[in-house]
Design a protein around this motif. Structure first.
Motif, PDB file in Angstrom:
ATOM      1  N   ALA A  95       0.839  -1.199   0.000  1.00 61.22           N
ATOM      2  CA  ALA A  95       0.000   0.000   0.000  1.00 61.22           C
ATOM      3  C   ALA A  95       0.874   1.248   0.000  1.00 61.22           C
ATOM      4  CB  ALA A  95      -0.926  -0.009   1.217  1.00 61.22           C
ATOM      5  N   LYS A  96       1.955   1.214   0.766  1.00 57.52           N
ATOM      6  CA  LYS A  96       2.854   2.369   0.817  1.00 57.52           C
ATOM      7  C   LYS A  96       3.502   2.621  -0.540  1.00 57.52           C
ATOM      8  CE  LYS A  96       6.763   4.427   3.126  1.00 57.52           C
ATOM      9  NZ  LYS A  96       7.804   4.334   4.118  1.00 57.52           N
ATOM     10  N   SER A  97       3.943   1.563  -1.224  1.00 58.41           N
ATOM     11  CA  SER A  97       4.594   1.759  -2.529  1.00 58.41           C
ATOM     12  C   SER A  97       3.608   2.335  -3.546  1.00 58.41           C
ATOM     13  CB  SER A  97       5.227   0.463  -3.032  1.00 58.41           C
ATOM     14  OG  SER A  97       4.260  -0.506  -3.353  1.00 58.41           O
ATOM     15  N   VAL A  98       2.350   1.939  -3.487  1.00 63.99           N
ATOM     16  CA  VAL A  98       1.348   2.497  -4.392  1.00 63.99           C
ATOM     17  C   VAL A  98       1.094   3.965  -4.040  1.00 63.99           C
ATOM     18  CG1 VAL A  98      -1.071   2.354  -5.139  1.00 63.99           C
ATOM     19  CG2 VAL A  98       0.285   0.267  -4.912  1.00 63.99           C
ATOM     20  N   GLU A  99       1.056   4.281  -2.748  1.00 62.37           N
ATOM     21  CA  GLU A  99       0.853   5.673  -2.319  1.00 62.37           C
ATOM     22  C   GLU A  99       2.031   6.557  -2.739  1.00 62.37           C
ATOM     23  OE1 GLU A  99      -1.912   6.984  -1.110  1.00 62.37           O
ATOM     24  OE2 GLU A  99      -2.807   4.995  -1.284  1.00 62.37           O
ATOM     25  N   VAL A 100       3.251   6.032  -2.654  1.00 62.08           N
ATOM     26  CA  VAL A 100       4.435   6.787  -3.077  1.00 62.08           C
ATOM     27  C   VAL A 100       4.345   7.107  -4.566  1.00 62.08           C
ATOM     28  CG1 VAL A 100       6.943   6.601  -3.437  1.00 62.08           C
ATOM     29  CG2 VAL A 100       5.948   5.998  -1.224  1.00 62.08           C
ATOM     30  N   LEU A 101       3.937   6.131  -5.367  1.00 61.97           N
ATOM     31  CA  LEU A 101       3.782   6.369  -6.802  1.00 61.97           C
ATOM     32  C   LEU A 101       2.676   7.388  -7.061  1.00 61.97           C
ATOM     33  CD1 LEU A 101       4.473   5.810  -9.749  1.00 61.97           C
ATOM     34  CD2 LEU A 101       2.965   3.805  -9.638  1.00 61.97           C
ATOM     35  N   ALA A 102       1.571   7.283  -6.354  1.00 62.20           N
ATOM     36  CA  ALA A 102       0.472   8.238  -6.519  1.00 62.20           C
ATOM     37  C   ALA A 102       0.932   9.653  -6.176  1.00 62.20           C
ATOM     38  CB  ALA A 102      -0.720   7.828  -5.655  1.00 62.20           C
ATOM     39  N   ALA A 103       1.715   9.796  -5.111  1.00 64.62           N
ATOM     40  CA  ALA A 103       2.230  11.116  -4.718  1.00 64.62           C
ATOM     41  C   ALA A 103       3.173  11.666  -5.783  1.00 64.62           C
ATOM     42  CB  ALA A 103       2.922  11.031  -3.363  1.00 64.62           C
ATOM     43  N   LEU A 104       4.034  10.813  -6.338  1.00 62.64           N
ATOM     44  CA  LEU A 104       4.930  11.242  -7.411  1.00 62.64           C
ATOM     45  C   LEU A 104       4.123  11.737  -8.608  1.00 62.64           C
ATOM     46  CD1 LEU A 104       7.682  11.466  -8.904  1.00 62.64           C
ATOM     47  CD2 LEU A 104       7.369   9.057  -9.536  1.00 62.64           C
ATOM     48  N   LEU A 105       3.076  11.026  -8.947  1.00 58.70           N
ATOM     49  CA  LEU A 105       2.258  11.424 -10.086  1.00 58.70           C
ATOM     50  C   LEU A 105       1.564  12.759  -9.833  1.00 58.70           C
ATOM     51  CD1 LEU A 105       0.804   7.953 -11.051  1.00 58.70           C
ATOM     52  CD2 LEU A 105       2.480   9.292 -12.338  1.00 58.70           C
ATOM     53  N   GLU A 106       1.145  13.005  -8.615  1.00 63.01           N
ATOM     54  CA  GLU A 106       0.535  14.300  -8.299  1.00 63.01           C
ATOM     55  C   GLU A 106       1.550  15.435  -8.466  1.00 63.01           C
ATOM     56  OE1 GLU A 106      -2.684  15.019  -7.894  1.00 63.01           O
ATOM     57  OE2 GLU A 106      -2.946  12.894  -8.362  1.00 63.01           O
ATOM     58  N   ARG A 107       2.776  15.224  -7.953  1.00 62.20           N
ATOM     59  CA  ARG A 107       3.823  16.244  -8.117  1.00 62.20           C
ATOM     60  C   ARG A 107       4.170  16.438  -9.584  1.00 62.20           C
ATOM     61  NH1 ARG A 107       6.058  13.186  -4.062  1.00 62.20           N
ATOM     62  NH2 ARG A 107       7.705  12.451  -5.430  1.00 62.20           N
ATOM     63  N   LEU A 108       4.323  15.328 -10.285  1.00 63.69           N
ATOM     64  CA  LEU A 108       4.662  15.384 -11.704  1.00 63.69           C
ATOM     65  C   LEU A 108       3.558  16.073 -12.486  1.00 63.69           C
ATOM     66  CD1 LEU A 108       6.574  14.615 -13.989  1.00 63.69           C
ATOM     67  CD2 LEU A 108       5.494  12.367 -14.047  1.00 63.69           C
ATOM     68  N   GLY A 109       2.322  15.789 -12.145  1.00 65.71           N
ATOM     69  CA  GLY A 109       1.200  16.421 -12.827  1.00 65.71           C
ATOM     70  C   GLY A 109       1.221  17.926 -12.669  1.00 65.71           C
ATOM     71  N   GLY A 110       1.502  18.379 -11.463  1.00 62.88           N
ATOM     72  CA  GLY A 110       1.587  19.817 -11.242  1.00 62.88           C
ATOM     73  C   GLY A 110       2.692  20.439 -12.070  1.00 62.88           C
ATOM     74  N   ARG A 111       3.817  19.776 -12.140  1.00 60.54           N
ATOM     75  CA  ARG A 111       4.941  20.311 -12.903  1.00 60.54           C
ATOM     76  C   ARG A 111       4.671  20.260 -14.404  1.00 60.54           C
ATOM     77  NH1 ARG A 111       9.552  19.420 -15.255  1.00 60.54           N
ATOM     78  NH2 ARG A 111       9.618  17.170 -15.144  1.00 60.54           N
ATOM     79  N   LEU A 112       4.107  19.177 -14.886  1.00 64.06           N
ATOM     80  CA  LEU A 112       3.844  19.048 -16.320  1.00 64.06           C
ATOM     81  C   LEU A 112       2.827  20.080 -16.803  1.00 64.06           C
ATOM     82  CD1 LEU A 112       3.665  15.191 -16.878  1.00 64.06           C
ATOM     83  CD2 LEU A 112       5.519  16.734 -17.515  1.00 64.06           C
TER      84      LEU A 112
END
Length: 122
Positions: A95-112
């Motif tokens: 669950a933590k590894s999926v949450e880490v990926l989800a958080a990365l995607l949120e940050r990446l989305g903001g930057r993109l």
């Protein structure tokens, strides 16, 4: 023209991965293991493709690689311990590894969507 196509592919991969990770999290929370497994199986290829897209920073590429690797472990976890069982939720480490990926995607989305990407031409 080619730059616009690359940008479109990157955006499509990003949107798809973000949506599918969200669906994986929801399916796991609800104990819908066949659905969760489908998303866990499909997400790594999209993460790998996105990792190779132009304009990403090294840390983002590393995070996507780790996310893809972790999702492959999540697949095994679902197959071995969750399918056809009444259990809900992933094991804490998965669950933590999926949450880490989800958080990365949120940050990446903001930057993109708000900043020029590294190596991209206007």
């Amino acid at each position: 023209m080619l730059e616009r196509v690359r940008h479109g592919v990157r955006e499509a991969d990003f949107s798809t991965l973000r949506m599918w990770v969200r669906e994986l999290r929801t399916a796991a929370r609800l104990g819908d293991w066949h659905r969760a497994l489908l998303f866990a199986e499909e997400c790594p290829a999209v993460a790998e493709r996105l990792r190779n897209a132009e304009g990403l920073e090294d840390g983002e590429r590393q995070g996507l690689r780790e996310g893809a690797d972790n999702l492959r472990l999540v697949q095994g976890h679902i197959r071995n311990t969750r399918l056809n069982k009444e259990t809900t939720g992933l094991a804490a480490n998965h669950a933590k590894s999926v949450e880490v990926l989800a958080a990365l995607l949120e940050r990446l989305g903001g930057r993109l969507h708000h900043e020029p990407t590294k190596g991209a031409t206007p």
